[in-house]
Write a protein that holds these residues in place. Structure first.
Motif, PDB file in Angstrom:
ATOM      1  N   UNK A 291      44.953  35.509  81.023  1.00  0.00           N
ATOM      2  CA  UNK A 291      45.753  36.647  81.495  1.00  0.00           C
ATOM      3  C   UNK A 291      47.233  36.433  81.210  1.00  0.00           C
ATOM      4  N   UNK A 292      47.718  35.183  81.449  1.00  0.00           N
ATOM      5  CA  UNK A 292      49.127  34.887  81.197  1.00  0.00           C
ATOM      6  C   UNK A 292      49.462  35.047  79.726  1.00  0.00           C
ATOM      7  N   UNK A 293      48.576  34.578  78.832  1.00  0.00           N
ATOM      8  CA  UNK A 293      48.796  34.702  77.391  1.00  0.00           C
ATOM      9  C   UNK A 293      48.879  36.165  76.982  1.00  0.00           C
ATOM     10  N   UNK A 294      47.958  36.979  77.531  1.00  0.00           N
ATOM     11  CA  UNK A 294      47.954  38.401  77.199  1.00  0.00           C
ATOM     12  C   UNK A 294      49.231  39.068  77.681  1.00  0.00           C
ATOM     13  N   UNK A 295      49.685  38.693  78.867  1.00  0.00           N
ATOM     14  CA  UNK A 295      50.925  39.266  79.421  1.00  0.00           C
ATOM     15  C   UNK A 295      52.114  38.871  78.564  1.00  0.00           C
ATOM     16  N   UNK A 296      52.171  37.592  78.157  1.00  0.00           N
ATOM     17  CA  UNK A 296      53.268  37.117  77.296  1.00  0.00           C
ATOM     18  C   UNK A 296      53.285  37.863  75.973  1.00  0.00           C
ATOM     19  N   UNK A 297      52.081  38.121  75.410  1.00  0.00           N
ATOM     20  CA  UNK A 297      51.999  38.834  74.139  1.00  0.00           C
ATOM     21  C   UNK A 297      52.542  40.250  74.280  1.00  0.00           C
ATOM     22  N   UNK A 298      52.212  40.896  75.404  1.00  0.00           N
ATOM     23  CA  UNK A 298      52.687  42.264  75.647  1.00  0.00           C
ATOM     24  C   UNK A 298      54.209  42.294  75.784  1.00  0.00           C
ATOM     25  N   UNK A 299      54.750  41.336  76.523  1.00  0.00           N
ATOM     26  CA  UNK A 299      56.203  41.257  76.698  1.00  0.00           C
ATOM     27  C   UNK A 299      56.882  40.963  75.362  1.00  0.00           C
ATOM     28  N   UNK A 300      56.268  40.088  74.559  1.00  0.00           N
ATOM     29  CA  UNK A 300      56.838  39.741  73.254  1.00  0.00           C
ATOM     30  C   UNK A 300      56.922  40.968  72.359  1.00  0.00           C
ATOM     31  N   UNK A 301      55.895  41.794  72.385  1.00  0.00           N
ATOM     32  CA  UNK A 301      55.896  43.021  71.583  1.00  0.00           C
ATOM     33  C   UNK A 301      57.033  43.930  72.029  1.00  0.00           C
ATOM     34  N   UNK A 302      57.197  44.075  73.349  1.00  0.00           N
ATOM     35  CA  UNK A 302      58.259  44.948  73.868  1.00  0.00           C
ATOM     36  C   UNK A 302      59.635  44.418  73.495  1.00  0.00           C
ATOM     37  N   UNK A 303      59.826  43.097  73.633  1.00  0.00           N
ATOM     38  CA  UNK A 303      61.125  42.501  73.295  1.00  0.00           C
ATOM     39  C   UNK A 303      61.421  42.669  71.816  1.00  0.00           C
ATOM     40  N   UNK A 304      60.432  42.378  70.960  1.00  0.00           N
ATOM     41  CA  UNK A 304      60.656  42.479  69.514  1.00  0.00           C
ATOM     42  C   UNK A 304      60.950  43.918  69.112  1.00  0.00           C
ATOM     43  N   UNK A 305      60.303  44.883  69.774  1.00  0.00           N
ATOM     44  CA  UNK A 305      60.542  46.295  69.454  1.00  0.00           C
ATOM     45  C   UNK A 305      61.964  46.706  69.828  1.00  0.00           C
ATOM     46  N   UNK A 306      62.411  46.302  71.014  1.00  0.00           N
ATOM     47  CA  UNK A 306      63.769  46.647  71.459  1.00  0.00           C
ATOM     48  C   UNK A 306      64.814  45.993  70.559  1.00  0.00           C
ATOM     49  N   UNK A 307      64.625  44.706  70.248  1.00  0.00           N
ATOM     50  CA  UNK A 307      65.584  44.006  69.391  1.00  0.00           C
ATOM     51  C   UNK A 307      65.586  44.595  67.981  1.00  0.00           C
ATOM     52  N   UNK A 308      64.406  44.937  67.473  1.00  0.00           N
ATOM     53  CA  UNK A 308      64.332  45.541  66.137  1.00  0.00           C
ATOM     54  C   UNK A 308      65.103  46.855  66.108  1.00  0.00           C
ATOM     55  N   UNK A 309      64.951  47.663  67.147  1.00  0.00           N
ATOM     56  CA  UNK A 309      65.677  48.941  67.213  1.00  0.00           C
ATOM     57  C   UNK A 309      67.185  48.708  67.223  1.00  0.00           C
ATOM     58  N   UNK A 310      67.628  47.699  67.959  1.00  0.00           N
ATOM     59  CA  UNK A 310      69.060  47.394  68.023  1.00  0.00           C
ATOM     60  C   UNK A 310      69.584  46.900  66.673  1.00  0.00           C
ATOM     61  N   UNK A 311      68.794  46.050  66.012  1.00  0.00           N
ATOM     62  CA  UNK A 311      69.208  45.517  64.712  1.00  0.00           C
ATOM     63  C   UNK A 311      69.272  46.634  63.682  1.00  0.00           C
ATOM     64  N   UNK A 312      68.235  47.475  63.648  1.00  0.00           N
ATOM     65  CA  UNK A 312      68.191  48.572  62.677  1.00  0.00           C
ATOM     66  C   UNK A 312      69.328  49.549  62.909  1.00  0.00           C
ATOM     67  N   UNK A 313      69.643  49.814  64.183  1.00  0.00           N
ATOM     68  CA  UNK A 313      70.711  50.763  64.512  1.00  0.00           C
ATOM     69  C   UNK A 313      72.101  50.191  64.287  1.00  0.00           C
ATOM     70  N   UNK A 314      72.185  48.876  64.015  1.00  0.00           N
ATOM     71  CA  UNK A 314      73.480  48.252  63.784  1.00  0.00           C
ATOM     72  C   UNK A 314      74.166  47.794  65.053  1.00  0.00           C
ATOM     73  N   UNK A 315      73.458  47.894  66.208  1.00  0.00           N
ATOM     74  CA  UNK A 315      74.051  47.461  67.470  1.00  0.00           C
ATOM     75  C   UNK A 315      74.220  45.941  67.493  1.00  0.00           C
ATOM     76  N   UNK A 316      73.360  45.233  66.759  1.00  0.00           N
ATOM     77  CA  UNK A 316      73.503  43.780  66.582  1.00  0.00           C
ATOM     78  C   UNK A 316      73.768  43.545  65.104  1.00  0.00           C
ATOM     79  N   UNK A 317      74.905  42.969  64.777  1.00  0.00           N
ATOM     80  CA  UNK A 317      75.321  42.846  63.382  1.00  0.00           C
ATOM     81  C   UNK A 317      74.580  41.727  62.639  1.00  0.00           C
ATOM     82  N   UNK A 318      74.489  41.841  61.312  1.00  0.00           N
ATOM     83  CA  UNK A 318      73.931  40.757  60.504  1.00  0.00           C
ATOM     84  C   UNK A 318      74.697  39.460  60.765  1.00  0.00           C
ATOM     85  N   UNK A 319      73.950  38.367  60.940  1.00  0.00           N
ATOM     86  CA  UNK A 319      74.569  37.078  61.189  1.00  0.00           C
ATOM     87  C   UNK A 319      74.749  36.749  62.652  1.00  0.00           C
ATOM     88  N   UNK A 320      74.601  37.748  63.531  1.00  0.00           N
ATOM     89  CA  UNK A 320      74.772  37.501  64.967  1.00  0.00           C
ATOM     90  C   UNK A 320      73.646  36.613  65.479  1.00  0.00           C
TER      91      UNK A 320
END
Length: 222
Positions: A1-30
């Motif tokens: 259960x813990x592994x499944x929960x971690x995987x779900x959180x990881x997907x959410x974190x990666x999606x949010x960070x990807x959106x920020x990177x693509x939008x330019x909110x986090x600059x290249x090299x940061x």
């Protein structure tokens, strides 16, 4: 259960960070700091590390020995690579989609390009532009091809937002209109040629970084 929960959180974190990177909110090299991100999402470092691996797989982050994880930079060669890949794959998709394009579908595509022409900022233009391309390509019925094209559009968006954060001017996309005219007239080869040329147009402009320096930025404006 813990592994499944971690995987779900990881997907959410990666999606949010990807959106920020693509939008330019986090600059290249940061630098992407595990502790800060874990704190923001109220989680441990385990799903954050998995999120970083997902970002690396997408080409949005790089891991450097003794320096941690940083947002991946990009250069003209990478922009050209994405443009050439889009040209080849979108032409393939349109070739298969063309027999299934109805008047209603082409009307929706025209609405999207008109919305892009009226856009006053780069984000709304990119959304309208992506909608146009997706509308005329989706009837190809090739989900793996469309998924790859979607990934390439995300890369294109990142290049675009890095170059045109401001100073966006409304423009009329004559290539989109020419593609629609050709498709309505049944001139498929003309539509394919125009599309292939259209997505390989690369714009260039100087941009100021957060550090106050100036760099040349390149983007696919199609």
């Amino acid at each position: 259960m813990t592994q499944a929960k971690d995987d779900t959180i990881a997907v959410r974190i990666s999606k949010v960070l990807a959106e920020r990177i693509i939008a330019g909110a986090i600059e290249p090299g940061a630098r992407l700091r595990q502790d800060h991100i874990a704190s923001e999402f109220g989680t441990s470092h385990v799903p954050v590390r998995e999120a970083f691996r997902r970002l690396e797989a997408q080409g949005l982050a790089i891991s450097e020995p003794r320096r941690g994880v940083r947002v991946a930079a990009f250069d003209l060669a990478e922009v050209k690579e994405v443009a050439e890949m889009r040209a080849s794959l979108e032409v393939l998709a349109l070739r298969h989609a063309a027999p299934h394009l109805t008047k209603a579908i082409l009307d929706l595509a025209e609405e999207a390009t008109r919305a892009g022409d009226r856009s006053r900022d780069v984000h709304s233009w990119e959304e309208a532009n992506r909608t146009f391309h997706r509308t005329i390509l989706a009837p190809c019925g090739m989900p793996r091809l469309l998924a790859t094209i979607d990934d390439l559009h995300a890369a294109s968006a990142r290049f675009l937002f890095a170059a045109w954060r401001s100073e966006w001017e409304a423009r009329t996309d004559k290539d989109h209109l020419a593609i629609l005219v050709a498709l309505r007239q049944g001139n498929i080869d003309v539509a394919l040629t125009t599309l292939g040329r259209h997505v390989q147009w690369i714009g260039q402009k100087p941009v100021r970084t957060a550090a106050g320096t100036t760099r040349e930025a390149f983007a696919i404006v199609g």
